[in-house]
Motif scaffolding. Structure first.
Motif, PDB file in Angstrom:
ATOM      1  N   GLN A 337       4.410  10.016   3.592  1.00  0.00           N
ATOM      2  CA  GLN A 337       5.108   9.036   4.217  1.00  0.00           C
ATOM      3  C   GLN A 337       3.862   8.404   5.229  1.00  0.00           C
ATOM      4  O   GLN A 337       4.230   8.378   6.534  1.00  0.00           O
ATOM      5  CB  GLN A 337       6.193   9.402   5.268  1.00  0.00           C
ATOM      6  CG  GLN A 337       7.504  10.061   4.175  1.00  0.00           C
ATOM      7  CD  GLN A 337       7.417  11.573   4.539  1.00  0.00           C
ATOM      8  OE1 GLN A 337       7.763  12.116   5.358  1.00  0.00           O
ATOM      9  NE2 GLN A 337       6.872  12.283   3.301  1.00  0.00           N
ATOM     10  N   THR A 338       2.928   7.917   4.693  1.00  0.00           N
ATOM     11  CA  THR A 338       1.824   7.311   5.193  1.00  0.00           C
ATOM     12  C   THR A 338       1.295   6.010   4.720  1.00  0.00           C
ATOM     13  O   THR A 338       0.513   5.303   5.050  1.00  0.00           O
ATOM     14  CB  THR A 338       0.419   8.383   5.528  1.00  0.00           C
ATOM     15  OG1 THR A 338       0.117   8.439   4.435  1.00  0.00           O
ATOM     16  CG2 THR A 338       0.583   9.340   6.329  1.00  0.00           C
ATOM     17  N   MET A 339       2.218   5.648   3.619  1.00  0.00           N
ATOM     18  CA  MET A 339       2.256   4.293   2.987  1.00  0.00           C
ATOM     19  C   MET A 339       2.642   3.109   4.193  1.00  0.00           C
ATOM     20  O   MET A 339       3.239   3.580   4.802  1.00  0.00           O
ATOM     21  CB  MET A 339       3.072   4.164   1.725  1.00  0.00           C
ATOM     22  CG  MET A 339       4.469   4.434   1.762  1.00  0.00           C
ATOM     23  SD  MET A 339       5.201   3.887   0.271  1.00  0.00           S
ATOM     24  CE  MET A 339       6.848   4.403   0.513  1.00  0.00           C
ATOM     25  N   ARG A 340       2.054   2.287   4.007  1.00  0.00           N
ATOM     26  CA  ARG A 340       2.526   1.107   5.251  1.00  0.00           C
ATOM     27  C   ARG A 340       3.727   0.408   4.805  1.00  0.00           C
ATOM     28  O   ARG A 340       3.789  -0.447   3.744  1.00  0.00           O
ATOM     29  CB  ARG A 340       1.226   0.069   5.053  1.00  0.00           C
ATOM     30  CG  ARG A 340       1.352  -1.056   6.177  1.00  0.00           C
ATOM     31  CD  ARG A 340       1.196  -0.116   7.656  1.00  0.00           C
ATOM     32  NE  ARG A 340       1.475  -1.302   8.823  1.00  0.00           N
ATOM     33  CZ  ARG A 340       1.345  -1.021   9.961  1.00  0.00           C
ATOM     34  NH1 ARG A 340       0.954   0.014  10.368  1.00  0.00           N
ATOM     35  NH2 ARG A 340       1.581  -1.981  11.017  1.00  0.00           N
ATOM     36  N   VAL A 341       4.819   0.548   5.570  1.00  0.00           N
ATOM     37  CA  VAL A 341       6.142   0.062   5.376  1.00  0.00           C
ATOM     38  C   VAL A 341       6.303  -1.149   6.405  1.00  0.00           C
ATOM     39  O   VAL A 341       5.909  -0.988   7.235  1.00  0.00           O
ATOM     40  CB  VAL A 341       7.052   0.878   5.040  1.00  0.00           C
ATOM     41  CG1 VAL A 341       6.945   1.818   3.896  1.00  0.00           C
ATOM     42  CG2 VAL A 341       7.238   1.756   6.377  1.00  0.00           C
ATOM     43  N   SER A 342       7.260  -1.925   5.984  1.00  0.00           N
ATOM     44  CA  SER A 342       7.562  -2.799   6.970  1.00  0.00           C
ATOM     45  C   SER A 342       8.552  -2.332   8.183  1.00  0.00           C
ATOM     46  O   SER A 342       8.888  -1.191   8.012  1.00  0.00           O
ATOM     47  CB  SER A 342       8.658  -4.177   6.104  1.00  0.00           C
ATOM     48  OG  SER A 342       9.647  -3.630   5.519  1.00  0.00           O
ATOM     49  N   GLU A 343       8.617  -3.203   9.110  1.00  0.00           N
ATOM     50  CA  GLU A 343       9.545  -2.912  10.240  1.00  0.00           C
ATOM     51  C   GLU A 343      10.746  -2.570   9.916  1.00  0.00           C
ATOM     52  O   GLU A 343      11.603  -3.359   8.794  1.00  0.00           O
ATOM     53  CB  GLU A 343       9.620  -3.819  11.236  1.00  0.00           C
ATOM     54  CG  GLU A 343       8.177  -3.943  11.914  1.00  0.00           C
ATOM     55  CD  GLU A 343       7.977  -5.232  13.017  1.00  0.00           C
ATOM     56  OE1 GLU A 343       9.050  -5.987  13.074  1.00  0.00           O
ATOM     57  OE2 GLU A 343       7.131  -5.096  13.700  1.00  0.00           O
ATOM     58  N   PRO A 344      11.726  -1.757  10.357  1.00  0.00           N
ATOM     59  CA  PRO A 344      11.419  -0.940  11.497  1.00  0.00           C
ATOM     60  C   PRO A 344      10.793   0.502  11.083  1.00  0.00           C
ATOM     61  O   PRO A 344      10.696   1.381  11.836  1.00  0.00           O
ATOM     62  CB  PRO A 344      12.785  -0.681  12.115  1.00  0.00           C
ATOM     63  CG  PRO A 344      13.567  -0.491  10.643  1.00  0.00           C
ATOM     64  CD  PRO A 344      13.118  -1.487   9.897  1.00  0.00           C
ATOM     65  N   GLY A 345       9.940   0.378  10.229  1.00  0.00           N
ATOM     66  CA  GLY A 345       9.132   1.648   9.586  1.00  0.00           C
ATOM     67  C   GLY A 345      10.114   2.647   9.102  1.00  0.00           C
ATOM     68  O   GLY A 345      10.976   2.430   8.470  1.00  0.00           O
ATOM     69  N   TYR A 346       9.593   3.749   9.077  1.00  0.00           N
ATOM     70  CA  TYR A 346      10.213   5.133   8.653  1.00  0.00           C
ATOM     71  C   TYR A 346      11.351   5.424   9.403  1.00  0.00           C
ATOM     72  O   TYR A 346      11.295   5.549  10.725  1.00  0.00           O
ATOM     73  CB  TYR A 346       9.249   6.248   8.495  1.00  0.00           C
ATOM     74  CG  TYR A 346       8.187   6.083   7.432  1.00  0.00           C
ATOM     75  CD1 TYR A 346       8.593   6.165   6.063  1.00  0.00           C
ATOM     76  CD2 TYR A 346       7.015   5.347   7.700  1.00  0.00           C
ATOM     77  CE1 TYR A 346       7.441   6.011   5.093  1.00  0.00           C
ATOM     78  CE2 TYR A 346       6.107   5.359   6.934  1.00  0.00           C
ATOM     79  CZ  TYR A 346       6.311   5.533   5.433  1.00  0.00           C
ATOM     80  OH  TYR A 346       5.406   5.259   4.627  1.00  0.00           O
TER      81      TYR A 346
END
Length: 578
Positions: A337-346
């Motif tokens: 869970q360190t891949m870059r995801v869009s807002e709102p994040g994880y």
């Protein structure tokens, strides 16, 4: 012109410098129960003719006998099916050598050289396994155990590991390979204290102002200054690579590419390959190397592009051929869970409230890649999260304005939104997908990602429909290098919990077979040499008990592998008959 020159040299190296041709140019005709050529959905043959390690002809048995009356008739595969040699286009030699040699406590059943090892699917089972391994280890010595996953086993910090032991450095290695968790003795041993929090994002502090015990991403090289000597014990590394090679042979793999050459240091990696892999003839599979940008930038600076092109052409020696490609990273790891995801994040998990990490900032990607592309080198770019996919595809769009022919392969491709799928098609991307995301974490990731993004995991059917070549890789040791298993998952979209994730994204049997043969060859830039059974190509075959196109996807892992042919030489498994 430079791109053309490099391509010509690579072909010459493949054909002349790294071939393992039989000394004799004897013409041999191999009849089979069926030859699956992967040259078209309805293209089947009855036999193949081989000369000097190359495919001379493919067709019906009688027609080939008439056309080649002096050919030797070899009935070895009369009751078997011949398919193109399986290709795993993204593995890690040193990492596999290390991880297959350390004790494990995986969250799910794990294929190993010694067979399937039991998974530990609860927190209680995981800690019971850790205590078992710790009790059996030599007293006082540092101990590394691989396989923890927070979405299965829950949170982990130094206090949890201190409850196991304070008498030795204890290090638990996350299944992603990107994260480590240390007890207090290990933190002291590795010289990791609160002062490093300002230097590295990967040394978080707890409420007490001290390291939590988690060390990840940018802080891992610092940890390896101490831990590296334990992990890279030459005797253990040899044992691990022997086991890894055994798995590749069991899976019918004929070709792999190590994506990350230089990441562990050229001296160590070259020695590992020279001593343990040695050659296709010795190891039973072909190995290619793909240099990693950051490692070469750090070691060679402004000479990095020149150094890589010299390796590709053979002007600078390497223990295995180097492909005219370079590995880059947009973001971090899918598993941790360190891949870059869009807002709102994880929305849950150990990265809850964050959006993950960039490795190369979005605005810098095209500029970092451009000098390599200008030198005729293709791109293999690790890009997992949906926000990372936006940055990666934006960089590709910019690069397309200067080079229409740049081979650009997105590695792993954890999340693709419908917009990303369309853009990948428009800008001629290739996707080399991690074979295992859907099965291992398809359900576990629904809460951290939410209902919309949770449906974007590896949408391979949509990508294929958009005209994007799609291949599958194991990223071994993160998943077993067993192509039939990988293809099966993406025909069924099965999850380990017994469900099905986005069934609309199932690959057809033919698409799945392409993904582990011709499309994998395309990702390597070797589609003219490998990946299908056609005249002029290498005689690299995987020999199967059944025609996979006539077997349900769920049963592909049960198809028996006799062994392979490599450059026209038979290489049966130990338990197969010659």
């Amino acid at each position: 012109m430079k791109r053309i020159a490099v391509a010509i040299i690579v072909v010459l190296l493949v054909v002349l410098g790294w071939r393992l041709l039989p000394e004799s140019n004897e013409v041999v005709l191999y009849p089979a129960k069926g030859v699956v050529t992967v040259t078209g959905t309805d293209h089947m043959a009855e036999a193949v003719v081989v000369e000097g390690g190359r495919i001379l002809a493919v067709g019906s048995r009688e027609a080939l006998l008439d056309a080649h009356p002096k050919a030797k008739l070899d009935q070895s595969f009369a009751d078997q099916f011949i398919v193109p040699g399986f290709i795993d286009p993204h593995i890690h030699m040193v990492l596999s050598s290390i991880q297959y040699a350390v004790p494990t406590a995986p969250p799910w059943p794990m294929a190993t050289p010694d067979g399937i090892k039991a998974g530990y699917p609860t927190r209680e089972a995981f800690f019971a396994r850790v205590r078992e391994v710790e009790a059996e280890a030599k007293a006082g010595e540092p101990l590394v155990i691989y396989g923890f996953h927070d979405l299965v086993h829950g949170p982990l910090d130094r206090h949890d590991l201190d409850a196991v032991t304070t008498d030795r450095p204890l290090i638990v290695w996350h299944y992603s390979s990107h994260d480590f968790y240390l007890n207090s003795a290990a933190l002291e041993w590795a010289k990791i204290d609160a002062s490093l929090h300002e230097k590295f994002e990967g040394v978080p502090l707890g409420d007490d102002g001290l390291p939590t015990g988690r060390v990840f991403e940018d802080a891992v090289p610092h940890l390896l200054e101490t831990l590296g000597g334990i992990l890279m014990n030459p005797f253990k590394v040899k044992k691990g690579l022997d086991g890894f090679s055994h798995l590749l042979r069991e899976g019918g793999v004929t070709t792999v590419a190590d994506l990350g050459y230089g990441a562990f240091g050229l001296r160590l990696e070259d020695l590992n390959i020279k001593l343990n892999w040695q050659s296709p003839e010795h190891s039973g599979y072909r190995l290619y190397l793909v240099p990693e940008h950051r490692a070469f930038e750090k070691k060679f600076g402004d000479k990095r592009v020149e150094t890589i092109t010299d390796m590709v052409t053979g002007a600078r020696g390497t223990p295995a051929p180097v492909l005219p490609q370079v590995k880059f990273f947009t973001d971090a790891a899918f598993y941790s869970q360190t891949m870059r995801v869009s807002e709102p994040g994880y929305l849950a998990g150990q990265s809850e409230g964050s959006q993950g990490l960039w490795v190369i900032k979005p605005g810098d990607l095209a500029a970092v890649i451009a000098p390599y592309g200008d030198a005729g080198l293709g791109v293999r770019i690790h890009s997992n999260g949906d926000e990372a996919q936006t940055a990666t595809l934006d960089a590709l769009a910019e690069l397309r304005t200067r080079d229409e022919d740049l081979r650009f392969v997105v590695e792993h491709g954890g999340l693709f939104s419908p917009d990303h799928v369309a853009k990948a098609g428009v800008f001629d991307a290739v996707v080399s997908a991690a074979s295992h995301y859907v099965f291992y974490l398809g359900e576990a990731y629904q809460e951290p990602l939410g209902p919309e993004r949770g449906q974007w995991i590896s949408p391979l059917a949509s990508l294929s429909a958009a005209g994007v070549p799609v291949t599958l890789h194991s990223d071994a040791p993160l998943a077993p290098p067993l192509p039939l298993l990988a293809a099966s998952v993406h025909m069924t979209r099965a999850t380990r919990e017994g469900g099905v994730l986005t069934p609309s994204e199932k690959l057809s049997p033919y698409e799945a077979l392409e993904a582990i043969t011709i499309d994998a060859a395309y990702a390597l830039g070797l589609e003219d040499e490998l990946g299908s059974i056609a005249p002029g190509k290498r005689a690299d075959f995987t020999i199967l008990s059944e025609n996979p196109l006539e077997v349900p996807g769920a049963a592909w892992p049960d198809i028996k592998v006799w062994g392979v042919m490599l450059d026209g030489k038979k290489k049966p498994l130990d338990h197969a008959e010659n």
